[in-house]
Design an enzyme around this catalytic site. Sequence first.
Site, short mmCIF file in Angstrom:
data_model
loop_
_atom_site.label_atom_id
_atom_site.label_comp_id
_atom_site.label_asym_id
_atom_site.label_seq_id
_atom_site.Cartn_x
_atom_site.Cartn_y
_atom_site.Cartn_z
N LYS A 90 1.01 -1.12 0.21
CA LYS A 90 0.29 0.09 0.18
C LYS A 90 0.45 0.88 0.06
O LYS A 90 2.18 1.16 0.56
CB LYS A 90 -1.22 0.27 1.16
CG LYS A 90 -1.98 1.31 2.25
CD LYS A 90 -2.58 1.36 2.69
CE LYS A 90 -3.21 3.20 2.53
NZ LYS A 90 -3.81 2.70 3.87
N GLU A 100 -8.75 11.82 12.97
CA GLU A 100 -7.67 10.65 12.99
C GLU A 100 -6.58 10.60 14.46
O GLU A 100 -5.81 11.54 14.31
CB GLU A 100 -6.71 10.60 11.64
CG GLU A 100 -5.99 9.61 11.87
CD GLU A 100 -5.10 8.84 10.62
OE1 GLU A 100 -4.42 7.44 10.89
OE2 GLU A 100 -5.55 9.11 9.60
#
Length: 482
Positions: free
Chosen positions: A223, A289
């Site tokens: 990723k 986050e």
Amino acid sequence: MEPPRGESSVRAGRTGDGEGGSGLVSRSVRVEAPPFRAVVAAADSPRVVWAAPGEATVVGGGAAATLTAAGADRFTAIRDAAADLFASGDVHAGTLAARPRLFGGFAYHDEHDGTAPWTGYPAAGFLLPRVQVTYTGTDPTTGDPDAGGEAWLTVTAAGPDAAPEAVEARLRDARTALESLSEPDPVAAPPGVADRRRTTDRDAWHDSVNAALTRIEAGDLRKVVLAQALEADLERPLDIPATLTRLAERYPDCYRFLLEPISPDGGDSTPDGDATVGGRPSFFGATPERLVDLTGRTVETGALAGTTGRGETPAEDEWLARELLHDGKNVHEHEIVADAIRDQLAPYAASVATGERGIRRLATVQHIETPITAELGADRHVLDLVEALHPTPAVGGLPPGRALRTIRDTEPFDRGWYAAPVGWFDAAGYGSFAVAIRSAVASPDGDRVSLFAGVGLVTDSDPDREWDEVQLKYRPILDELE
């Protein structure tokens, strides 16, 4: 004061408030909660604002001390310099929330050079505010005139000449100044966007995404997160206190922050006297986050990855959420992030627990979220965990080294402090840090703002779909500008 735990091996650059040395004196007093926007506007530079779910809101101004560091050892260097700063202290806080704390953050990359728009932002920089207002009641940034509740005023000095009598005199003067603040005018409308420029056009984006996907298919990467930057020219100078208030109204469950540069080339350190950026760049945002929270040996963090939009109706909203939770690409991306965070915590933890996967709804987007908690096997400083977790695969990739090189080679701009850890820590080494996404940096005169947004690329990512997701992630900040 209790000093932070951990060995001291590397020194960071440090400056005091003109008094030098290592002594620290701090005094606090309970006050009637002053108007939030008036406090931010009147604060000396460099200013900090921290407002987080379940935490007291803090507005800081001026520098009793600053810590800076660069290079691969910057996390350790800041921790050790803080240990020296907090080693000798005469602190009367009145309440835990009003204690002296260091606020700041880190650049995304170790080799950050602080070029525009990040002028004055070092690779690592933390500020011990000279004057700090801590709101311990309801969040004061919501605009509700009764929302402030109780507040505390703290004045701190550092150095061998930081005498209690002098600090107490400053505290009296600061209280008088605070009590003289008048209620601000109604929250100003967004300044308006006159023009905008992208760092990456659509063709270049397709090329970058396809190149990354080729590396993923070849097994070089699992990723990688690629970002874009958008530069907006404003019709009027940005009103920072009003912008923070509007962000709080739309994103009350996010981490809202303002961090002005502490380096000498980041601007002057005189009182601003108005609500605009006051001659310094301003890094601000409302990020959903959390990177890590440490109290005692209890760690709270989580995985936030996988994104879709909000529906026009409750039924459409629910349908989009269900689709997100069952979308192969987004679920795969989320599982990569959650697994990596557990692995990153494992060397420090006696136990790691994963909560139930669910949907995190924000004003413009929905994310897949999995809460993660851990109990440490031994006492650790929060910066040890910040270093271990940054960058999470939600903003970097896997394997980390290859992902970071891909980001460096691909992105035509400097991430600066975007997607990096921002937050605070105290003398005990406890603290709270968020990942600085949904963020932007304003120019010193407030007429230009650089926004940043990124997406995670895994197998089956589609360049056009990822382009659309980037535009969606600009909206939290762009909506407060247009």
